[in-house]
Write an enzyme that holds these catalytic residues in place. Structure first.
Site, PDB file in Angstrom:
ATOM      1  N   ASN A 100      11.699  -1.361   0.462  1.00 46.87           N
ATOM      2  CA  ASN A 100      11.794  -1.859   1.834  1.00 46.87           C
ATOM      3  C   ASN A 100      11.520  -0.772   2.868  1.00 46.87           C
ATOM      4  OD1 ASN A 100      14.291  -3.360   4.023  1.00 46.87           O
ATOM      5  ND2 ASN A 100      12.152  -3.920   3.767  1.00 46.87           N
ATOM      6  N   CYS A 117       9.832  -5.968  -1.075  1.00 42.22           N
ATOM      7  CA  CYS A 117       9.099  -5.046  -1.941  1.00 42.22           C
ATOM      8  C   CYS A 117      10.133  -4.204  -2.688  1.00 42.22           C
ATOM      9  CB  CYS A 117       8.123  -4.182  -1.145  1.00 42.22           C
ATOM     10  SG  CYS A 117       8.870  -3.006   0.013  1.00 42.22           S
ATOM     11  N   CYS A 146       7.835   0.381   3.004  1.00 41.38           N
ATOM     12  CA  CYS A 146       6.387   0.358   3.223  1.00 41.38           C
ATOM     13  C   CYS A 146       5.846  -1.065   3.370  1.00 41.38           C
ATOM     14  CB  CYS A 146       5.656   1.073   2.078  1.00 41.38           C
ATOM     15  SG  CYS A 146       5.864   2.864   2.055  1.00 41.38           S
ATOM     16  N   ARG A 147       5.727  -1.764   2.266  1.00 41.84           N
ATOM     17  CA  ARG A 147       5.037  -3.056   2.280  1.00 41.84           C
ATOM     18  C   ARG A 147       5.817  -4.169   2.970  1.00 41.84           C
ATOM     19  NH1 ARG A 147       4.112  -3.457  -3.996  1.00 41.84           N
ATOM     20  NH2 ARG A 147       6.134  -2.378  -3.886  1.00 41.84           N
ATOM     21  N   SER A 148       7.068  -4.368   2.596  1.00 38.04           N
ATOM     22  CA  SER A 148       7.813  -5.486   3.196  1.00 38.04           C
ATOM     23  C   SER A 148       8.120  -5.277   4.678  1.00 38.04           C
ATOM     24  CB  SER A 148       9.086  -5.793   2.404  1.00 38.04           C
ATOM     25  OG  SER A 148       9.918  -4.671   2.275  1.00 38.04           O
TER      26      SER A 148
END
Length: 247
Positions: free
Chosen positions: A88, A85, A90-92
């Site tokens: 690096n 993301c 939150c999402r990934s």
């Protein structure tokens, strides 16, 4: 001697420039700050994450998992997946945590190598966002990764790279174009880098939204999408890899 490369980022330090999670300064598309330089040391980075073992090579899903299912020794070549993301945090990291959780439930830890990275280095060395970790923990998923930027060797060492949104994917491919001229290596990055939501079955979203500036609902939505996509992803890899693992 085989040359190795690492990512070096140059970010202006003037106080007049706004630096935040979504600042355009931190996008590979809008800034020239990402550069790749030689790294012959092949040592662990200061983020605490060591390099992916050299034994892990890019290969097809079928050959990788077939080899892994018949031999769980040190010579096994895990199927490697990298989630990416922006920062690096939150999402990934959440995608890494969700996928790792599902893989562990199937007792497939030894046949996968799972990691995450960002297209910027602003949060390098930091743990995932506390809100993301808390939301994941409520679902029984632990996020323990430390933020790091994507690096050139990732294109060689990972079988599949999953971007959280279209901008992430575009930035990843632009980074690859900068790097590939430095070393001849037969990689079709366009096929290797896919969108996370392309694996969703229960949701219609095409991108995983960044929850950084939102409320708790945003983090829950991200996890809903990631659980959907990761379940489908794992099933696809197993189905294409080995009937033994699918049983």
């Amino acid at each position: 001697m085989k040359s190795l490369y690492s990512a070096t980022f140059f970010i202006p330090t003037t106080s007049k420039l706004p630096i935040c999670h979504h600042s355009p300064l931190l996008s590979l598309k809008s800034s020239p700050f990402l550069r790749f330089s030689a790294d012959p040391s092949n040592k662990q980075t200061n983020t605490g994450k060591s390099r992916l073992p050299e034994r892990i090579k890019a290969s097809s899903m079928a050959s990788t998992l077939s080899t892994a299912s018949s031999d769980h020794s040190q010579s096994t070549k895990p199927y490697s997946v990298l989630f990416v993301c922006l920062g690096n945090i939150c999402r990934s990291p959440a995608a890494e945590g969700v996928f790792r959780h599902l893989v562990k439930q199937r007792n497939l830890d030894s046949v996968f190598y799972i990691d995450s990275a960002g297209t910027i280095n602003y949060h390098e060395g930091n743990p995932a966002d506390s809100r993301m970790r808390a939301a994941s923990k409520r679902r029984g998923i632990e996020i323990t990764s430390i933020s790091r930027p994507i690096k050139p060797s990732d294109f060689r060492e990972f079988d599949l790279i999953l971007a959280m949104d279209r901008q992430n994917r575009e930035d990843i491919l632009e980074a690859f174009e900068r790097w590939r001229h430095r070393e001849t290596f037969p990689i079709d990055a366009d096929k290797k880098v896919e969108l996370m939501c392309s694996y969703c079955k229960r949701h219609d979203e095409t991108e995983v939204p960044d929850p950084y500036y939102g409320g708790p609902q945003g983090f829950e939505k991200v996890l809903d999408l990631l659980e959907d996509a990761c379940e489908s992803l794992l099933e696809k890899i197993v189905a294409e890899g080995s009937q033994v693992l699918a049983s």
